[in-house]
Design a protein around this motif. Structure first.
Motif, mmCIF file in Angstrom:
data_model
loop_
_atom_site.group_PDB
_atom_site.id
_atom_site.type_symbol
_atom_site.label_atom_id
_atom_site.label_comp_id
_atom_site.label_asym_id
_atom_site.label_seq_id
_atom_site.Cartn_x
_atom_site.Cartn_y
_atom_site.Cartn_z
ATOM 1 N N GLY A 9 63.510 -20.982 11.452
ATOM 2 C CA GLY A 9 63.181 -22.426 11.178
ATOM 3 C C GLY A 9 64.521 -23.418 11.284
ATOM 4 O O GLY A 9 65.660 -23.247 11.992
ATOM 5 N N ARG A 10 64.006 -24.579 11.749
ATOM 6 C CA ARG A 10 64.424 -26.154 11.654
ATOM 7 C C ARG A 10 65.609 -26.114 10.370
ATOM 8 O O ARG A 10 65.215 -25.598 9.413
ATOM 9 N N ASN A 11 66.977 -25.557 10.975
ATOM 10 C CA ASN A 11 67.857 -25.790 9.661
ATOM 11 C C ASN A 11 68.824 -26.767 9.768
ATOM 12 O O ASN A 11 69.511 -26.760 10.979
ATOM 13 N N PRO A 12 70.311 -27.204 9.114
ATOM 14 C CA PRO A 12 70.624 -28.297 9.128
ATOM 15 C C PRO A 12 72.069 -26.857 9.737
ATOM 16 O O PRO A 12 73.100 -28.193 10.686
ATOM 17 N N TRP A 13 72.135 -26.098 9.450
ATOM 18 C CA TRP A 13 73.363 -25.322 10.348
ATOM 19 C C TRP A 13 73.263 -24.912 11.871
ATOM 20 O O TRP A 13 73.774 -25.434 12.715
ATOM 21 N N TYR A 14 72.309 -25.213 11.895
ATOM 22 C CA TYR A 14 71.824 -25.265 13.422
ATOM 23 C C TYR A 14 71.610 -26.861 14.122
ATOM 24 O O TYR A 14 72.512 -26.926 15.231
ATOM 25 N N GLU A 15 70.725 -27.100 14.034
ATOM 26 C CA GLU A 15 70.924 -28.806 14.286
ATOM 27 C C GLU A 15 72.092 -29.780 13.979
ATOM 28 O O GLU A 15 72.343 -30.479 15.662
ATOM 29 N N ASP A 16 72.530 -29.509 12.954
ATOM 30 C CA ASP A 16 73.925 -30.928 12.533
ATOM 31 C C ASP A 16 75.485 -29.943 12.829
ATOM 32 O O ASP A 16 75.838 -30.769 13.305
ATOM 33 N N HIS A 17 75.288 -28.467 12.759
ATOM 34 C CA HIS A 17 76.313 -28.172 13.276
ATOM 35 C C HIS A 17 76.632 -27.188 14.580
ATOM 36 O O HIS A 17 77.449 -26.099 14.625
ATOM 37 N N ALA A 18 75.623 -27.042 15.106
ATOM 38 C CA ALA A 18 75.214 -25.487 16.778
ATOM 39 C C ALA A 18 76.152 -24.160 15.863
ATOM 40 O O ALA A 18 76.741 -23.889 17.028
ATOM 41 N N ASP A 19 75.572 -24.231 14.552
ATOM 42 C CA ASP A 19 75.732 -22.500 14.493
ATOM 43 C C ASP A 19 75.026 -21.752 15.304
ATOM 44 O O ASP A 19 73.876 -21.342 14.867
ATOM 45 N N PHE A 23 72.279 -19.375 13.199
ATOM 46 C CA PHE A 23 70.956 -19.708 12.680
ATOM 47 C C PHE A 23 69.896 -20.964 13.581
ATOM 48 O O PHE A 23 69.596 -21.282 13.283
ATOM 49 N N ALA A 24 70.287 -19.826 14.734
ATOM 50 C CA ALA A 24 69.025 -20.403 15.461
ATOM 51 C C ALA A 24 67.617 -20.278 15.486
ATOM 52 O O ALA A 24 67.494 -19.150 14.259
ATOM 53 N N PRO A 25 66.875 -21.280 15.078
ATOM 54 C CA PRO A 25 65.269 -21.564 14.668
ATOM 55 C C PRO A 25 64.293 -19.958 14.977
ATOM 56 O O PRO A 25 63.969 -19.355 14.189
ATOM 57 N N ILE A 37 69.326 -11.124 12.694
ATOM 58 C CA ILE A 37 68.997 -10.784 14.264
ATOM 59 C C ILE A 37 68.572 -11.861 14.823
ATOM 60 O O ILE A 37 67.959 -12.673 15.083
ATOM 61 N N SER A 38 69.943 -11.219 15.889
ATOM 62 C CA SER A 38 69.762 -12.824 16.956
ATOM 63 C C SER A 38 68.572 -12.417 17.986
ATOM 64 O O SER A 38 67.740 -11.050 18.534
ATOM 65 N N GLY A 76 69.051 -9.228 19.983
ATOM 66 C CA GLY A 76 68.550 -8.041 19.164
ATOM 67 C C GLY A 76 70.086 -8.065 18.107
ATOM 68 O O GLY A 76 69.249 -7.121 17.276
ATOM 69 N N LYS A 77 70.816 -8.256 17.950
ATOM 70 C CA LYS A 77 72.644 -7.883 17.499
ATOM 71 C C LYS A 77 72.049 -8.344 15.850
ATOM 72 O O LYS A 77 71.297 -9.631 15.715
ATOM 73 N N VAL A 78 72.806 -7.960 14.693
ATOM 74 C CA VAL A 78 72.730 -8.646 13.438
ATOM 75 C C VAL A 78 74.104 -9.762 14.048
ATOM 76 O O VAL A 78 75.176 -9.485 14.212
ATOM 77 N N VAL A 79 73.798 -10.840 13.325
ATOM 78 C CA VAL A 79 74.720 -11.815 13.477
ATOM 79 C C VAL A 79 74.955 -12.552 12.539
ATOM 80 O O VAL A 79 75.790 -13.118 11.994
ATOM 81 N N TRP A 80 74.820 -12.011 11.333
ATOM 82 C CA TRP A 80 74.925 -12.785 9.914
ATOM 83 C C TRP A 80 74.804 -11.142 9.170
ATOM 84 O O TRP A 80 72.958 -10.451 8.816
ATOM 85 N N ARG A 81 75.066 -10.787 7.752
ATOM 86 C CA ARG A 81 75.160 -9.976 6.495
ATOM 87 C C ARG A 81 75.239 -10.290 5.635
ATOM 88 O O ARG A 81 76.279 -10.710 4.972
ATOM 89 N N LEU A 82 74.583 -10.361 5.194
ATOM 90 C CA LEU A 82 75.411 -9.926 3.154
ATOM 91 C C LEU A 82 74.557 -8.833 2.565
ATOM 92 O O LEU A 82 73.239 -8.295 2.661
#
Length: 405
Positions: free
Chosen positions: A198-208, A211-213, A229-230, A234-240
């Protein structure tokens, strides 16, 4: 408060709406995995869960949408028949109705009753790269209101190289992907939550773009990791995780053990953009000295995480005492407009609300004849989502309160 009991072959399915005094306001004779309320009082739920000789496959046979009064509005059972000759949804653990990203109240992001549904489902597959044994694999797909399955279909086992497993974990999975001899398949990841960012500051303010919505956040109960997941690739773009021992990225969060209900806090709520997860404890993880489990912990906690830095922002869950939580399975957490957090400790039949300072300001136990009743997931529901006349207690609108801040 909307809560649903897990369905088993031996118990009645039920979803209930309670007021803050614990009084039942409304019930539906359906379970939810989870049950999700929509504006106007309609409910997304499920008719029944599949079983083979009383052994649960944790597949929902049919998804349904019903009105407050119980009238059918929509249903879906057209995904995969698992070679039984009967079509079904095979949905499990999560679903999201667009454009709401998380299934609970988010300012300006109400679930649209005539849009698409994102579904976490199952496929039974043989994937030699994972194991020589047959798998119950997790799949994510999308269904339109007319029942058509969309083009986006994500299959977990196709991405085994992206989940961060070390050699010992990969060897462990190959030998035993949590195989059930009676069901003749292994629920190797047991992904138990899925939601849009969903909408989030990391994508809206920093174009990361991580974290695309439209990207999707998941949690694996068996393998103890969180991942994004992108939607495009379909690839994993972030993981913890899975390994959060000293020296690993995100080690300051502490080891995740069987996490549930991971999601990004929606825009408009305190902590928006951070990731919230109910971290169960119990046992989980591949690649331990004796195989599975690799990780253990005898209490549950709720953790809020900054996804950019992998730093722990907030935590609730004492190791002992009257405020201690322990739900080795089930559980959820919801950020409220007030900044408080609503928590479901599912195996305890316990729902509670805590402040940012960790003070418990409300608690309710759901009990039956023989003790606590398991709750899969519960949500605080805004009064304005109820149909006219149903807000008997006269609770004030959350939307007006948010606008006043």
């Amino acid at each position: 408060i909307l809560h649903s009991t897990p369905t088993t072959p031996m118990e009645a399915a039920l979803t209930s709406l309670l007021d803050m005094e614990g009084t039942v306001v409304h019930t539906w004779p359906f379970s939810g995995f989870p049950a999700v309320m929509l504006p106007g009082g309609a409910l997304l739920a499920s008719r029944s869960m599949r079983a083979v000789d009383l052994n649960l496959l944790q597949d929902t046979e049919e998804l349904i949408q019903i009105s407050w009064d119980g009238n059918p509005l929509w249903s879906f059972s057209g995904w995969d028949d698992d070679k039984t000759g009967e079509m079904m949804s095979r949905q499990h653990h999560d679903l999201q109705r667009a454009p709401n990203p998380v299934g609970y109240y988010a300012p300006g992001q109400n679930p649209d009753q005539a849009n698409t549904t994102l579904i976490l489902g199952h496929l039974t597959r043989a994937v030699p790269a994972v194991s020589s044994r047959r798998l119950t694999d997790d799949v994510i797909y999308q269904v339109a209101v007319d029942g058509r399955v969309g083009d986006f279909i994500w299959k977990a086992a196709d991405h085994v190289e992206e989940f961060g497993f070390d050699d010992s974990a990969r060897s462990d999975i190959k030998q035993d992907p949590r195989y059930d001899d009676e069901l003749a398949r292994g629920d190797w990841l047991h992904i138990n939550s899925m939601s849009l960012l969903g909408r989030n500051p990391w994508y809206e303010d920093h174009a990361d773009i991580r974290f695309a919505p439209e990207n999707i956040l998941i949690a694996s109960r068996e393998a103890s990791f969180l991942a994004i997941i992108s939607r495009e690739t379909g690839k994993v773009v972030w993981r913890l995780g899975p390994d959060l021992s000293a020296g690993q990225p995100g080690a300051g969060v502490g080891q995740l053990v069987g996490p549930h209900h991971v999601h990004m806090i929606p825009a408009g709520l305190p902590g928006a953009g951070n990731i919230l997860v109910f971290d169960n404890g119990g046992i989980s993880g591949y690649g331990g000295p004796g195989g599975y489990p690799r990780y253990t912990r005898a209490y549950s906690r709720v953790v809020e995480i900054d996804p950019r830095t992998l730093a722990k922002v907030w935590e609730y869950g004492p190791k002992s005492g009257v405020k201690m939580l322990f739900s080795p399975a089930l559980g959820s957490a919801q950020r409220l407009p007030s900044g408080n957090t609503f928590i479901t400790s599912g195996a305890e039949g316990r729902m509670l609300e805590v402040t940012p300072e960790g003070d418990m300001v409300w608690q309710h136990l759901v009990r039956g004849t023989y003790g606590p009743i398991n709750i899969y997931r519960a949500y605080r529901v805004p009064p304005e989502w109820l149909p006219p006349g149903a807000n008997i207690a006269g609770y004030p609108s959350w939307s007006k309160a948010c606008r006043g801040k």
